[in-house]
Write a protein that holds these residues in place. Structure first.
Motif, PDB file in Angstrom:
ATOM      1  N   LYS A   1       0.836  -1.199   0.000  1.00 46.59           N
ATOM      2  CA  LYS A   1       0.000   0.000   0.000  1.00 46.59           C
ATOM      3  C   LYS A   1       0.872   1.251   0.000  1.00 46.59           C
ATOM      4  CE  LYS A   1      -4.148  -1.795   2.245  1.00 46.59           C
ATOM      5  NZ  LYS A   1      -5.060  -1.664   3.383  1.00 46.59           N
ATOM      6  N   HIS A   2       0.320   2.341  -0.533  1.00 46.60           N
ATOM      7  CA  HIS A   2       1.022   3.619  -0.458  1.00 46.60           C
ATOM      8  C   HIS A   2       1.242   3.990   1.006  1.00 46.60           C
ATOM      9  CE1 HIS A   2       1.072   4.713  -4.621  1.00 46.60           C
ATOM     10  NE2 HIS A   2      -0.239   4.715  -4.749  1.00 46.60           N
ATOM     11  N   PRO A   3       2.398   4.578   1.340  1.00 47.08           N
ATOM     12  CA  PRO A   3       2.575   5.093   2.701  1.00 47.08           C
ATOM     13  C   PRO A   3       1.514   6.148   3.008  1.00 47.08           C
ATOM     14  CG  PRO A   3       4.646   5.146   1.460  1.00 47.08           C
ATOM     15  CD  PRO A   3       3.564   4.833   0.484  1.00 47.08           C
ATOM     16  N   ASP A   4       1.137   6.242   4.254  1.00 48.66           N
ATOM     17  CA  ASP A   4       0.152   7.239   4.679  1.00 48.66           C
ATOM     18  C   ASP A   4       0.776   8.632   4.572  1.00 48.66           C
ATOM     19  OD1 ASP A   4      -1.961   8.581   5.777  1.00 48.66           O
ATOM     20  OD2 ASP A   4      -1.529   8.005   7.841  1.00 48.66           O
ATOM     21  N   VAL A   5       0.120   9.542   3.841  1.00 51.50           N
ATOM     22  CA  VAL A   5       0.672  10.894   3.690  1.00 51.50           C
ATOM     23  C   VAL A   5      -0.146  11.953   4.443  1.00 51.50           C
ATOM     24  CG1 VAL A   5       1.842  10.518   1.508  1.00 51.50           C
ATOM     25  CG2 VAL A   5      -0.548  11.190   1.480  1.00 51.50           C
ATOM     26  N   THR A   6      -1.085  11.505   5.251  1.00 50.38           N
ATOM     27  CA  THR A   6      -1.865  12.451   6.051  1.00 50.38           C
ATOM     28  C   THR A   6      -0.926  13.272   6.922  1.00 50.38           C
ATOM     29  OG1 THR A   6      -3.581  10.760   6.149  1.00 50.38           O
ATOM     30  CG2 THR A   6      -3.868  12.667   7.566  1.00 50.38           C
ATOM     31  N   GLU A   7      -1.086  14.598   6.874  1.00 49.94           N
ATOM     32  CA  GLU A   7      -0.230  15.520   7.637  1.00 49.94           C
ATOM     33  C   GLU A   7       1.245  15.456   7.204  1.00 49.94           C
ATOM     34  OE1 GLU A   7      -1.310  17.983   9.788  1.00 49.94           O
ATOM     35  OE2 GLU A   7      -3.180  17.297   8.897  1.00 49.94           O
ATOM     36  N   LYS A   8       1.503  14.920   6.026  1.00 47.32           N
ATOM     37  CA  LYS A   8       2.877  14.858   5.504  1.00 47.32           C
ATOM     38  C   LYS A   8       2.959  15.574   4.163  1.00 47.32           C
ATOM     39  CE  LYS A   8       4.028  10.519   7.818  1.00 47.32           C
ATOM     40  NZ  LYS A   8       4.498   9.134   7.659  1.00 47.32           N
ATOM     41  N   THR A   9       4.181  15.719   3.671  1.00 47.83           N
ATOM     42  CA  THR A   9       4.409  16.345   2.370  1.00 47.83           C
ATOM     43  C   THR A   9       4.634  15.261   1.325  1.00 47.83           C
ATOM     44  OG1 THR A   9       5.383  18.333   3.356  1.00 47.83           O
ATOM     45  CG2 THR A   9       5.918  17.880   1.054  1.00 47.83           C
TER      46      THR A   9
ATOM     47  N   LYS B   1      -0.613  16.887   3.425  1.00 45.64           N
ATOM     48  CA  LYS B   1      -0.605  18.261   3.955  1.00 45.64           C
ATOM     49  C   LYS B   1      -0.131  19.234   2.874  1.00 45.64           C
ATOM     50  CE  LYS B   1       1.357  20.879   7.841  1.00 45.64           C
ATOM     51  NZ  LYS B   1       2.296  20.758   9.000  1.00 45.64           N
ATOM     52  N   ARG B   2       0.914  18.838   2.134  1.00 47.76           N
ATOM     53  CA  ARG B   2       1.476  19.664   1.062  1.00 47.76           C
ATOM     54  C   ARG B   2       1.871  18.772  -0.102  1.00 47.76           C
ATOM     55  NH1 ARG B   2       6.714  22.154   2.525  1.00 47.76           N
ATOM     56  NH2 ARG B   2       6.392  23.587   0.779  1.00 47.76           N
TER      57      ARG B   2
ATOM     58  N   ASP C   1       4.486  23.778  -4.101  1.00 47.78           N
ATOM     59  CA  ASP C   1       5.826  24.236  -4.488  1.00 47.78           C
ATOM     60  C   ASP C   1       6.307  23.431  -5.685  1.00 47.78           C
ATOM     61  OD1 ASP C   1       8.130  25.705  -4.408  1.00 47.78           O
ATOM     62  OD2 ASP C   1       8.772  25.035  -2.419  1.00 47.78           O
ATOM     63  N   LEU C   2       7.063  24.097  -6.544  1.00 44.46           N
ATOM     64  CA  LEU C   2       7.717  23.440  -7.677  1.00 44.46           C
ATOM     65  C   LEU C   2       9.214  23.624  -7.511  1.00 44.46           C
ATOM     66  CD1 LEU C   2       7.797  22.128 -10.557  1.00 44.46           C
ATOM     67  CD2 LEU C   2       7.648  24.461 -11.463  1.00 44.46           C
ATOM     68  N   VAL C   3       9.925  22.509  -7.457  1.00 44.82           N
ATOM     69  CA  VAL C   3      11.381  22.545  -7.363  1.00 44.82           C
ATOM     70  C   VAL C   3      11.938  22.017  -8.680  1.00 44.82           C
ATOM     71  CG1 VAL C   3      13.403  21.630  -6.160  1.00 44.82           C
ATOM     72  CG2 VAL C   3      11.360  22.258  -4.859  1.00 44.82           C
TER      73      VAL C   3
END
Length: 208
Positions: free
Chosen positions: A114-122, A149-150, A172-174
């Motif tokens: 499964k995809h890692p949980d990205v809740t509250e993460k970037t 989160k982002r 953001d774009l890097v």
């Protein structure tokens, strides 16, 4: 700006992202080429590496030019201005074929992970470069469904007009290079730009 290979581009991208001091991030690479860069970024940031699998549908007269992009979940994004002259039956067939390939890659690369949980993460979306931006914009839509989160997009090369569009869709774009005059293909910015095989993708995911 030109890069020796994907590994070098990935390390340079990792340096730039590291300077932003992004905490609690998950790196999502676009296979196959983007996984080489995603591995370098994830390693440097100490972040998990996963995938967002989207497939380009190329124009019948110029396969490198994206008409549409389709994801394994069935999501789709098209260049509507180009579709008027395209045979609809052909397009449906291509969509089914590319979605099937996205599902095949998901099964081969992630094997039920499964995809890692990205809740509250970037969520950091990484690819080896951008041309029309269609596949990347669909990847952004897929990432938004995970409610991070982002969202940061990180790429070595992106045309200026596409960069403006992407900035409207992410936090953001890097990018290492945003040329006004684009050379027409991502590979033109690399000294070495060989195809990346399934085996290398699986190996890098395991190493990460």
């Amino acid at each position: 700006m030109h890069f020796k290979n994907r590994e070098e581009a990935g390390r340079l991208l990792a340096d730039k992202l590291s300077a932003l001091k992004v905490e609690d991030s998950v790196v999502f690479a676009l296979p196959r080429g983007g996984v080489v860069l995603g591995y370098e970024v994830a390693k440097r940031l100490g972040a998990p590496l996963s995938l967002i699998i989207v497939r380009k549908i190329g124009h019948p007269e110029n396969p490198e030019y994206a008409l549409c992009a389709v994801s394994e979940s069935g999501g789709m994004l098209c260049n509507k201005a180009e579709l008027e002259s395209i045979d609809k039956k052909w397009l449906r067939g291509e969509m089914e074929k590319e979605r099937d390939e996205a599902i095949r890659r998901s099964n081969a690369y992630l094997a039920g992970i499964k995809h890692p949980d990205v809740t509250e993460k970037t969520a950091i979306i990484v690819d080896d470069g951008v041309a029309t931006g269609l596949t990347l914009r669909l990847a952004i839509k897929e990432a938004k469904r995970m409610a991070p989160k982002r969202i940061i997009v990180a790429v070595p090369i992106v045309p200026n007009d596409v960069a403006r569009r992407l900035r409207e869709e992410v936090d953001d774009l890097v990018a290492l290079d945003i040329p006004d005059v684009y050379l027409g293909a991502v590979g033109a910015y690399y000294g070495e730009f060989q195809q990346v095989g399934d085996e290398e993708v699986i190996k890098l995911l395991k190493k990460a």
